[in-house]
Structure formats: C-alpha cells, structure tokens
Design an enzyme around this catalytic site. Sequence first.
Site, PDB file in Angstrom:
ATOM      1  N   ASP A 129     135.424  29.918  62.950  1.00 39.88           N
ATOM      2  CA  ASP A 129     134.309  30.384  62.831  1.00 39.88           C
ATOM      3  C   ASP A 129     132.889  29.236  62.422  1.00 39.88           C
ATOM      4  O   ASP A 129     133.066  28.618  61.107  1.00 39.88           O
ATOM      5  CB  ASP A 129     133.429  31.422  62.368  1.00 39.88           C
ATOM      6  CG  ASP A 129     133.129  31.623  60.991  1.00 39.88           C
ATOM      7  OD1 ASP A 129     134.073  31.120  60.177  1.00 39.88           O
ATOM      8  OD2 ASP A 129     132.199  33.066  60.939  1.00 39.88           O
ATOM      9  N   ARG A 177     135.054  31.183  67.295  1.00 47.31           N
ATOM     10  CA  ARG A 177     137.220  31.607  66.829  1.00 47.31           C
ATOM     11  C   ARG A 177     137.133  31.289  68.273  1.00 47.31           C
ATOM     12  O   ARG A 177     138.372  31.149  68.010  1.00 47.31           O
ATOM     13  CB  ARG A 177     136.246  32.878  66.433  1.00 47.31           C
ATOM     14  CG  ARG A 177     135.759  32.986  65.029  1.00 47.31           C
ATOM     15  CD  ARG A 177     135.749  34.424  64.541  1.00 47.31           C
ATOM     16  NE  ARG A 177     135.339  34.806  63.564  1.00 47.31           N
ATOM     17  CZ  ARG A 177     135.678  34.628  62.199  1.00 47.31           C
ATOM     18  NH1 ARG A 177     136.286  33.752  61.973  1.00 47.31           N
ATOM     19  NH2 ARG A 177     134.473  35.209  61.328  1.00 47.31           N
ATOM     20  N   PHE A 187     134.878  19.996  58.134  1.00 50.91           N
ATOM     21  CA  PHE A 187     134.344  21.421  58.407  1.00 50.91           C
ATOM     22  C   PHE A 187     134.780  21.590  60.418  1.00 50.91           C
ATOM     23  O   PHE A 187     134.322  20.707  60.839  1.00 50.91           O
ATOM     24  CB  PHE A 187     132.757  21.634  58.834  1.00 50.91           C
ATOM     25  CG  PHE A 187     132.224  22.783  58.978  1.00 50.91           C
ATOM     26  CD1 PHE A 187     132.452  23.929  57.431  1.00 50.91           C
ATOM     27  CD2 PHE A 187     132.626  23.885  59.783  1.00 50.91           C
ATOM     28  CE1 PHE A 187     132.797  25.572  57.566  1.00 50.91           C
ATOM     29  CE2 PHE A 187     132.722  25.267  60.103  1.00 50.91           C
ATOM     30  CZ  PHE A 187     132.288  26.055  59.130  1.00 50.91           C
ATOM     31  N   VAL A 188     135.728  22.732  60.166  1.00 46.64           N
ATOM     32  CA  VAL A 188     136.633  22.585  61.646  1.00 46.64           C
ATOM     33  C   VAL A 188     136.425  23.986  61.680  1.00 46.64           C
ATOM     34  O   VAL A 188     136.189  25.258  61.334  1.00 46.64           O
ATOM     35  CB  VAL A 188     137.580  22.323  61.170  1.00 46.64           C
ATOM     36  CG1 VAL A 188     138.171  20.828  61.381  1.00 46.64           C
ATOM     37  CG2 VAL A 188     138.711  22.903  60.499  1.00 46.64           C
ATOM     38  N   ASP A 240     143.524  31.548  56.787  1.00 43.16           N
ATOM     39  CA  ASP A 240     143.146  30.623  58.035  1.00 43.16           C
ATOM     40  C   ASP A 240     143.495  29.418  57.329  1.00 43.16           C
ATOM     41  O   ASP A 240     143.632  28.157  57.790  1.00 43.16           O
ATOM     42  CB  ASP A 240     141.940  30.664  59.423  1.00 43.16           C
ATOM     43  CG  ASP A 240     140.462  31.064  58.083  1.00 43.16           C
ATOM     44  OD1 ASP A 240     140.434  31.018  57.001  1.00 43.16           O
ATOM     45  OD2 ASP A 240     139.642  31.191  58.643  1.00 43.16           O
ATOM     46  N   LYS A 274     143.236  21.928  53.301  1.00 42.67           N
ATOM     47  CA  LYS A 274     142.011  21.166  53.841  1.00 42.67           C
ATOM     48  C   LYS A 274     142.911  19.931  52.233  1.00 42.67           C
ATOM     49  O   LYS A 274     142.702  20.656  51.883  1.00 42.67           O
ATOM     50  CB  LYS A 274     140.862  21.311  53.636  1.00 42.67           C
ATOM     51  CG  LYS A 274     139.798  21.128  54.707  1.00 42.67           C
ATOM     52  CD  LYS A 274     138.671  21.458  54.006  1.00 42.67           C
ATOM     53  CE  LYS A 274     138.090  21.734  55.267  1.00 42.67           C
ATOM     54  NZ  LYS A 274     136.183  22.426  55.001  1.00 42.67           N
ATOM     55  N   ASP A 303     140.472  25.621  51.591  1.00 39.02           N
ATOM     56  CA  ASP A 303     139.545  24.559  51.017  1.00 39.02           C
ATOM     57  C   ASP A 303     139.238  24.655  50.091  1.00 39.02           C
ATOM     58  O   ASP A 303     139.825  23.927  48.740  1.00 39.02           O
ATOM     59  CB  ASP A 303     138.603  25.385  52.161  1.00 39.02           C
ATOM     60  CG  ASP A 303     136.529  24.180  51.670  1.00 39.02           C
ATOM     61  OD1 ASP A 303     137.205  23.206  51.465  1.00 39.02           O
ATOM     62  OD2 ASP A 303     135.780  24.523  52.206  1.00 39.02           O
TER      63      ASP A 303
HETATM   64  P1  IMP Z   1     137.479  28.217  50.090  1.00 41.26           P
HETATM   65  O1  IMP Z   1     137.496  29.349  49.417  1.00 41.26           O
HETATM   66  O2  IMP Z   1     136.938  27.034  49.515  1.00 41.26           O
HETATM   67  O3  IMP Z   1     139.102  28.266  49.726  1.00 41.26           O
HETATM   68  O4  IMP Z   1     137.703  29.083  51.716  1.00 41.26           O
HETATM   69  C1  IMP Z   1     138.041  29.395  52.343  1.00 41.26           C
HETATM   70  C2  IMP Z   1     137.581  30.518  53.439  1.00 41.26           C
HETATM   71  O5  IMP Z   1     136.151  29.737  53.734  1.00 41.26           O
HETATM   72  C3  IMP Z   1     138.240  30.520  54.320  1.00 41.26           C
HETATM   73  O6  IMP Z   1     139.125  31.866  54.444  1.00 41.26           O
HETATM   74  C4  IMP Z   1     137.727  30.263  55.757  1.00 41.26           C
HETATM   75  O7  IMP Z   1     136.765  31.405  56.274  1.00 41.26           O
HETATM   76  C5  IMP Z   1     136.400  29.330  55.421  1.00 41.26           C
HETATM   77  N1  IMP Z   1     136.466  27.979  55.708  1.00 41.26           N
HETATM   78  C6  IMP Z   1     136.779  27.032  54.984  1.00 41.26           C
HETATM   79  N2  IMP Z   1     136.268  25.749  55.353  1.00 41.26           N
HETATM   80  C7  IMP Z   1     136.214  25.743  56.358  1.00 41.26           C
HETATM   81  C8  IMP Z   1     136.070  25.474  57.580  1.00 41.26           C
HETATM   82  O8  IMP Z   1     135.915  23.789  57.707  1.00 41.26           O
HETATM   83  N3  IMP Z   1     135.721  25.475  58.687  1.00 41.26           N
HETATM   84  C9  IMP Z   1     135.017  27.442  58.985  1.00 41.26           C
HETATM   85  N4  IMP Z   1     135.798  28.211  57.329  1.00 41.26           N
HETATM   86  C10 IMP Z   1     135.961  27.064  57.039  1.00 41.26           C
HETATM   87 MG    MG Z   2     135.231  32.258  58.290  1.00 44.43          MG
END
Ligand code: IMP
Ligand code: MG
Length: 181
Positions: free
Chosen positions: A159, A165, A152-153, A100, A131, A103
């Site tokens: 979610d 969701r 944070f979206v 999705d 992001k 980040d």
């Molecule tokens: P990362 O590991 O920090 O790249 O984050 C990835 C996971 O964190 C995604 O698969 C999402 O489930 C969750 N996530 C990251 N940013 C957001 C956000 O802004 N809203 C909701 N879920 C997020």
């Molecule tokens: Mg999540």
Amino acid sequence: MQEELDNIYYTESDINLRVSELGEEITEAYKDYDEVTVISIINGALYFTVDILRNINIPIRLDCIRVSSYRNKSQPDKKPEIIDTIRLDLKDRHVLLIDDILDTGHTISLVYNHLKQRHPSSLLTCILLDKDRPRAVPFKADFIGFKIPDKFVVGYGLDYAERYRNLPCIGSLKTELLNPI
Ligand code: IMP
Ligand code: MG
C-alpha cells in the site's frame, strides 16, 4: 489505478506463476513435517499469504501479526512496533513467517526475534519482494518471490497510505503521488 504507476515490474500472471513455484518449493522443504505454523505480517502480506497457502500442499495453522509501519509516508519508520501479536503457541513447532517486502530489514528482524523467543523448532521466512538496497539491519530470507529495484512499489497487497493494495500487478507510484497526506 494503473495510470498512477510509472512502471509495472510484475504483472498478475508473473505473480501467479512465481507464487505457484514458491508454493512448490515450500511444500518440498516441509514435506517431512506433519504441520507448519504460518505467521503472516498484516496488512501487507495478506494477498501474498492467501495465494501462497493455496499452493502449499501440507497441513498448516495460520495466525497474523500486525506491525506499525509506514504511516502514510513512503519512507519507513526507523523503529516499527508490534501492535497486535499472535495467539498460537509456537513452542516446538515448525514456523514459516511471511512478509510482503524486505526494505530496511527492521520489520522482519523485529518479528523474527519476537517469534524466536517463543522457542519454535524451526523458523523460516518467505518474502514476496526483496528490495535492492543496503539493509539497515542485515537479513536474508529463505524463500524470495522477486527482486525489486529501490523504488516505492504498490499493488498485490502493498500500500501507500492504505491505498493501492488491490492492484493486481506490482509497480512504482509516480513520484508526484508520493507526498505525505
Ligand atoms: P522494512 O522494515 O524497511 O524492511 O520495511 C518493511 C515494511 O515496510 C513492509 O512490511 C512494508 O509494509 C513496508 N514497505 C517497505 N517498502 C515498501 C514499498 O516499496 N511499498 C510499500 N510498502 C513498503
Ligand atoms: Mg505497509
């Protein structure tokens, strides 16, 4: 539910349009292959995966992988873990990994490396949202839906504590709602 957003970045029709364009891009990229194995990171990529697969016009196999993530907070855990892995064999297969949002980069790199160990012939990644922030782990996706500011979206599968969701659009939650539960 939309009153709980302070900003809508992408509406339902923006999403529908972009997802069908992405489906065409992916179909084109894989047009010479007999089949693609799609791996979706759940729960976040559920909505995106279902819609994009409706727009991918090649034979596919589908499996899902579950990764522990935010746990009721709006800040990512530093080290996500795979809590339920895939059942399909990936050796010598063309694999497309769908998530999705990118980040910090921890989640996608973890899953990417996990799948790589199974020796697919190719492994590409498709992310709905990219992001705009520095990555803790550098990662570049092959197919990207939209860029999003460092907020944070929620919505369209994303979610906050398993809620929101089913919002049809993608938007940022009002800051006062972002508290640990
Ligand atoms: P990362 O590991 O920090 O790249 O984050 C990835 C996971 O964190 C995604 O698969 C999402 O489930 C969750 N996530 C990251 N940013 C957001 C956000 O802004 N809203 C909701 N879920 C997020
Ligand atoms: Mg999540």
